[in-house]
Design an enzyme around this catalytic site. Structure first.
Site, mmCIF file in Angstrom:
data_model
loop_
_atom_site.group_PDB
_atom_site.id
_atom_site.type_symbol
_atom_site.label_atom_id
_atom_site.label_comp_id
_atom_site.label_asym_id
_atom_site.label_seq_id
_atom_site.Cartn_x
_atom_site.Cartn_y
_atom_site.Cartn_z
ATOM 1 N N TRP A 181 -5.257 -27.959 0.800
ATOM 2 C CA TRP A 181 -6.311 -28.066 1.810
ATOM 3 C C TRP A 181 -7.270 -29.162 1.390
ATOM 4 O O TRP A 181 -7.751 -29.174 0.259
ATOM 5 C CB TRP A 181 -7.101 -26.758 1.974
ATOM 6 C CG TRP A 181 -8.278 -26.978 2.873
ATOM 7 C CD1 TRP A 181 -8.264 -27.173 4.222
ATOM 8 C CD2 TRP A 181 -9.654 -27.128 2.473
ATOM 9 N NE1 TRP A 181 -9.533 -27.415 4.674
ATOM 10 C CE2 TRP A 181 -10.404 -27.394 3.628
ATOM 11 C CE3 TRP A 181 -10.316 -27.059 1.240
ATOM 12 C CZ2 TRP A 181 -11.792 -27.596 3.613
ATOM 13 C CZ3 TRP A 181 -11.690 -27.263 1.209
ATOM 14 C CH2 TRP A 181 -12.412 -27.525 2.397
ATOM 15 N N GLU A 222 -2.717 -26.691 4.824
ATOM 16 C CA GLU A 222 -3.669 -25.836 5.553
ATOM 17 C C GLU A 222 -4.563 -26.676 6.467
ATOM 18 O O GLU A 222 -5.297 -27.549 6.014
ATOM 19 C CB GLU A 222 -4.541 -25.068 4.551
ATOM 20 C CG GLU A 222 -5.584 -24.172 5.217
ATOM 21 C CD GLU A 222 -6.439 -23.415 4.200
ATOM 22 O OE1 GLU A 222 -6.258 -23.621 2.979
ATOM 23 O OE2 GLU A 222 -7.304 -22.629 4.620
ATOM 24 N N LYS A 224 -7.614 -27.168 9.540
ATOM 25 C CA LYS A 224 -8.950 -26.624 9.782
ATOM 26 C C LYS A 224 -9.517 -27.259 11.035
ATOM 27 O O LYS A 224 -9.170 -28.375 11.399
ATOM 28 C CB LYS A 224 -9.837 -26.908 8.561
ATOM 29 C CG LYS A 224 -11.189 -26.238 8.625
ATOM 30 C CD LYS A 224 -11.816 -26.159 7.239
ATOM 31 C CE LYS A 224 -13.210 -25.578 7.335
ATOM 32 N NZ LYS A 224 -13.780 -25.244 6.039
ATOM 33 N N ASP A 255 -5.202 -20.301 8.361
ATOM 34 C CA ASP A 255 -6.394 -19.585 7.899
ATOM 35 C C ASP A 255 -7.070 -19.004 9.137
ATOM 36 O O ASP A 255 -7.323 -19.715 10.118
ATOM 37 C CB ASP A 255 -7.314 -20.572 7.158
ATOM 38 C CG ASP A 255 -8.562 -19.913 6.595
ATOM 39 O OD1 ASP A 255 -9.278 -19.228 7.347
ATOM 40 O OD2 ASP A 255 -8.842 -20.110 5.393
ATOM 41 N N HIS A 258 -10.001 -20.829 10.759
ATOM 42 C CA HIS A 258 -9.902 -22.268 11.018
ATOM 43 C C HIS A 258 -9.517 -22.615 12.449
ATOM 44 O O HIS A 258 -8.872 -23.630 12.688
ATOM 45 C CB HIS A 258 -8.909 -22.888 10.030
ATOM 46 C CG HIS A 258 -9.441 -22.929 8.634
ATOM 47 N ND1 HIS A 258 -8.842 -23.616 7.614
ATOM 48 C CD2 HIS A 258 -10.553 -22.372 8.097
ATOM 49 C CE1 HIS A 258 -9.544 -23.469 6.493
ATOM 50 N NE2 HIS A 258 -10.589 -22.708 6.772
ATOM 51 N N HIS A 282 -4.045 -17.374 5.254
ATOM 52 C CA HIS A 282 -5.322 -17.148 4.590
ATOM 53 C C HIS A 282 -6.048 -16.133 5.460
ATOM 54 O O HIS A 282 -6.624 -16.479 6.495
ATOM 55 C CB HIS A 282 -6.130 -18.440 4.453
ATOM 56 C CG HIS A 282 -5.812 -19.186 3.200
ATOM 57 N ND1 HIS A 282 -6.523 -20.285 2.777
ATOM 58 C CD2 HIS A 282 -4.870 -18.954 2.254
ATOM 59 C CE1 HIS A 282 -6.021 -20.691 1.628
ATOM 60 N NE2 HIS A 282 -5.006 -19.923 1.303
ATOM 61 N N ASP A 290 -16.530 -20.476 10.390
ATOM 62 C CA ASP A 290 -15.605 -20.158 9.300
ATOM 63 C C ASP A 290 -16.396 -19.578 8.129
ATOM 64 O O ASP A 290 -16.496 -20.161 7.060
ATOM 65 C CB ASP A 290 -14.883 -21.451 8.887
ATOM 66 C CG ASP A 290 -13.882 -21.222 7.772
ATOM 67 O OD1 ASP A 290 -13.357 -20.100 7.666
ATOM 68 O OD2 ASP A 290 -13.636 -22.170 7.008
ATOM 69 N N ASP A 292 -16.000 -16.873 6.290
ATOM 70 C CA ASP A 292 -15.280 -16.242 5.175
ATOM 71 C C ASP A 292 -15.862 -14.897 4.756
ATOM 72 O O ASP A 292 -16.059 -14.637 3.570
ATOM 73 C CB ASP A 292 -15.194 -17.204 3.978
ATOM 74 C CG ASP A 292 -14.254 -18.361 4.259
ATOM 75 O OD1 ASP A 292 -13.058 -18.106 4.450
ATOM 76 O OD2 ASP A 292 -14.715 -19.515 4.299
ATOM 77 N N ASP A 322 -8.586 -15.190 1.868
ATOM 78 C CA ASP A 322 -9.553 -16.277 1.675
ATOM 79 C C ASP A 322 -10.902 -15.867 2.253
ATOM 80 O O ASP A 322 -11.191 -16.117 3.422
ATOM 81 C CB ASP A 322 -9.031 -17.564 2.333
ATOM 82 C CG ASP A 322 -9.910 -18.764 1.989
ATOM 83 O OD1 ASP A 322 -10.838 -18.602 1.170
ATOM 84 O OD2 ASP A 322 -9.672 -19.862 2.534
HETATM 85 C C1 RNT Z 1 -11.570 -23.987 3.273
HETATM 86 C C2 RNT Z 1 -10.196 -23.440 3.169
HETATM 87 C C3 RNT Z 1 -9.646 -23.314 1.783
HETATM 88 C C4 RNT Z 1 -10.643 -22.810 0.779
HETATM 89 C C5 RNT Z 1 -10.064 -22.538 -0.579
HETATM 90 C C6 RNT Z 1 -11.123 -22.333 -1.604
HETATM 91 O O1 RNT Z 1 -12.095 -23.884 4.513
HETATM 92 O O2 RNT Z 1 -10.114 -22.228 3.833
HETATM 93 O O3 RNT Z 1 -8.510 -22.522 1.813
HETATM 94 O O4 RNT Z 1 -11.315 -21.682 1.237
HETATM 95 O O5 RNT Z 1 -9.189 -23.524 -0.914
HETATM 96 ZN ZN ZN Z 2 -8.294 -21.121 3.596
#
Ligand code: RNT
Ligand code: ZN
Length: 414
Positions: A181, A222, A224, A255, A258, A282, A290, A292, A322
């Protein structure tokens, strides 16, 4: 076996569901637990500053792991409260060494304490190059940077990460997923998106050129939508990586944070799976962005698990987590989030899949609606409790006590 489980077994049997088969299936699903929840995405490079790249853990709860030993102790505790055998997902910036290699100098030996620990603990390991939190990433441009010198620096980092991941996979006898990523993007509207994307494409090609044995390492990319400071354009968008992964035959990482907030990531699985063989998830919980957050046992998670099970994708999907929340006990966050992922999978495994699919195929949408609603009342909790008991991990009040005790033991760290 408890009387409650016996009754649950009967209740599921009425729907033609075998709880023992569901428990056996759940037992075989390893979750890749992310190391970065334990220290707010800091890592151990002996540098200070935030993670950068538009990602951010917020909060100042006591107990953040300050060293690899502390992080491993926290993980030992977390895994002791999560039923089953799992994996740890390591980021390159979590190296464990007295040396101070720059990102383009990392080597396998900087990670051997992690591999030794994983071997002793019976964990698999996954890996990620770290393209953020570094002076050469301050513009939020790495592999797509206009400066070839900067691109080469990051290409070298990525190649070394792949070498390290492959060696880890060989050492542990289990393929190590190496997830790429990059934060690359623009705060304001760019005029040459194409050039940036071409540069990212070529850099990835250069990085992925050395071949590795798939039995040791699996490349993933990955995408986003946007990040803080990267609002106008993300170079590695979903379309970019969907195409790239399909062309190159590598894994695609989805993810859950994302995409646009109203998009269902669960809905994407079956579409992606028709052109991509290996999928990495993720699992995360975006709140308005995003953000998390720790994953809940909510509709998004249940839908994701149900798609994995009903579409038959468990054997080619790696489930990684994640999220990072620094306002609560970091160890509790790991335990709660990982168990929620497992609970969602268990619920999906306990559904009468064939019956539901048959009524849908027969266009009986009334039965589909009625049944899916009735099924929500089945005693899933009793089956989960049985799973925890068989795996010798606490549940319910005992779990809360366990989490509190550990948190109290690390509160004095800061
Ligand atoms: C960031 C991505 C990525 C990170 C990690 C730490 O938006 O989701 O996966 O969260 O690599
Ligand atoms: Zn991620």
């Amino acid at each position: 076996m408890t009387a409650t489980y016996d009754l649950a077994q009967e209740a599921f049997a009425e729907w033609g569901v075998n709880t023992e088969a569901a428990l056996a299936a759940l037992s075989g699903i390893a979750i890749s637990v992310h190391c970065w929840q334990g220290d707010d995405v800091g890592g151990f490079e002996r540098r200070s500053g935030s993670s950068g790249g538009g990602i951010q853990a917020t909060g100042n709860h006591p107990g953040r792991a300050r060293t690899p030993d502390e992080l491993r102790a926290d993980l030992d505790f977390a895994f002791a409260n999560i039923p089953g055998q799992h994996r740890l997902n390591l980021h390159a910036c979590y190296l464990d060494t007295s040396e101070t290699p720059d990102r383009d100098q990392i080597e396998y030996h900087h990670f051997t304490p992690w591999v030794d620990w994983a071997r002793d603990t019976g964990l698999g390991l996954d890996f990620n190059p770290t393209f953020f939190g570094h002076a050469k990433a301050d513009d939020n441009l790495t592999l797509s940077h206009p400066d070839a010198g900067i691109r080469d620096f990051w290409i070298e980092h990525g190649r070394r990460s792949r070498d390290i991941a492959a060696r880890i996979g060989t050492e542990l006898g289990s393929p190590c997923v190496n997830n790429i990523w990059v934060p690359d993007g623009y705060k304001d509207i760019p005029v040459d998106r194409m050039a940036a994307r071409q540069r990212l494409w070529s850099s990835l090609d250069a990085m992925l050129a050395p071949a590795h044995d798939p039995a040791s390492m699996l490349d993933a990319v990955e995408s986003k939508l946007f990040g803080i400071g990267v609002e106008a354009c993300t170079v590695g968008s979903h379309e970019f990586y969907l195409g790239y992964a399909a062309r190159k035959g590598i894994a695609l990482c989805l993810d859950m944070g994302h995409f646009h907030p109203t998009e269902s990531v669960a809905d994407k699985l079956s579409s992606v799976a028709l052109s991509i063989h290996d999928i990495l998830l993720h699992v995360s919980r975006p709140m308005r962005w995003d953000s998390d957050h720790v994953v809940l046992l909510n509709d998004d998670l249940l839908a994701m698990a149900q798609e994995l099970v009903f579409a038959g994708l468990l054997d080619r999907t790696r489930i990684g987590l994640d999220f990072f929340d620094a306002t609560i006990s970091r160890t509790a966050a790991w335990v709660i989030g990982t168990r929620n992922m497992q609970k969602a999978l268990l619920r999906a495994l306990l559904l009468p899949q064939a019956r539901l699919k048959a009524v849908e195929e027969g266009l009986d949408f009334t039965a589909r609606l009625l049944w899916t609603e009735e099924l929500k009342d089945l005693p899933f909790a009793a089956v989960w409790a049985e799973f925890c008991a068989r795996k010798d991990v606490p549940n319910g009040a005992a779990l809360i006590n366990s989490l509190n005790r550990y948190q109290n033991s690390v509160t004095s760290r800061d």
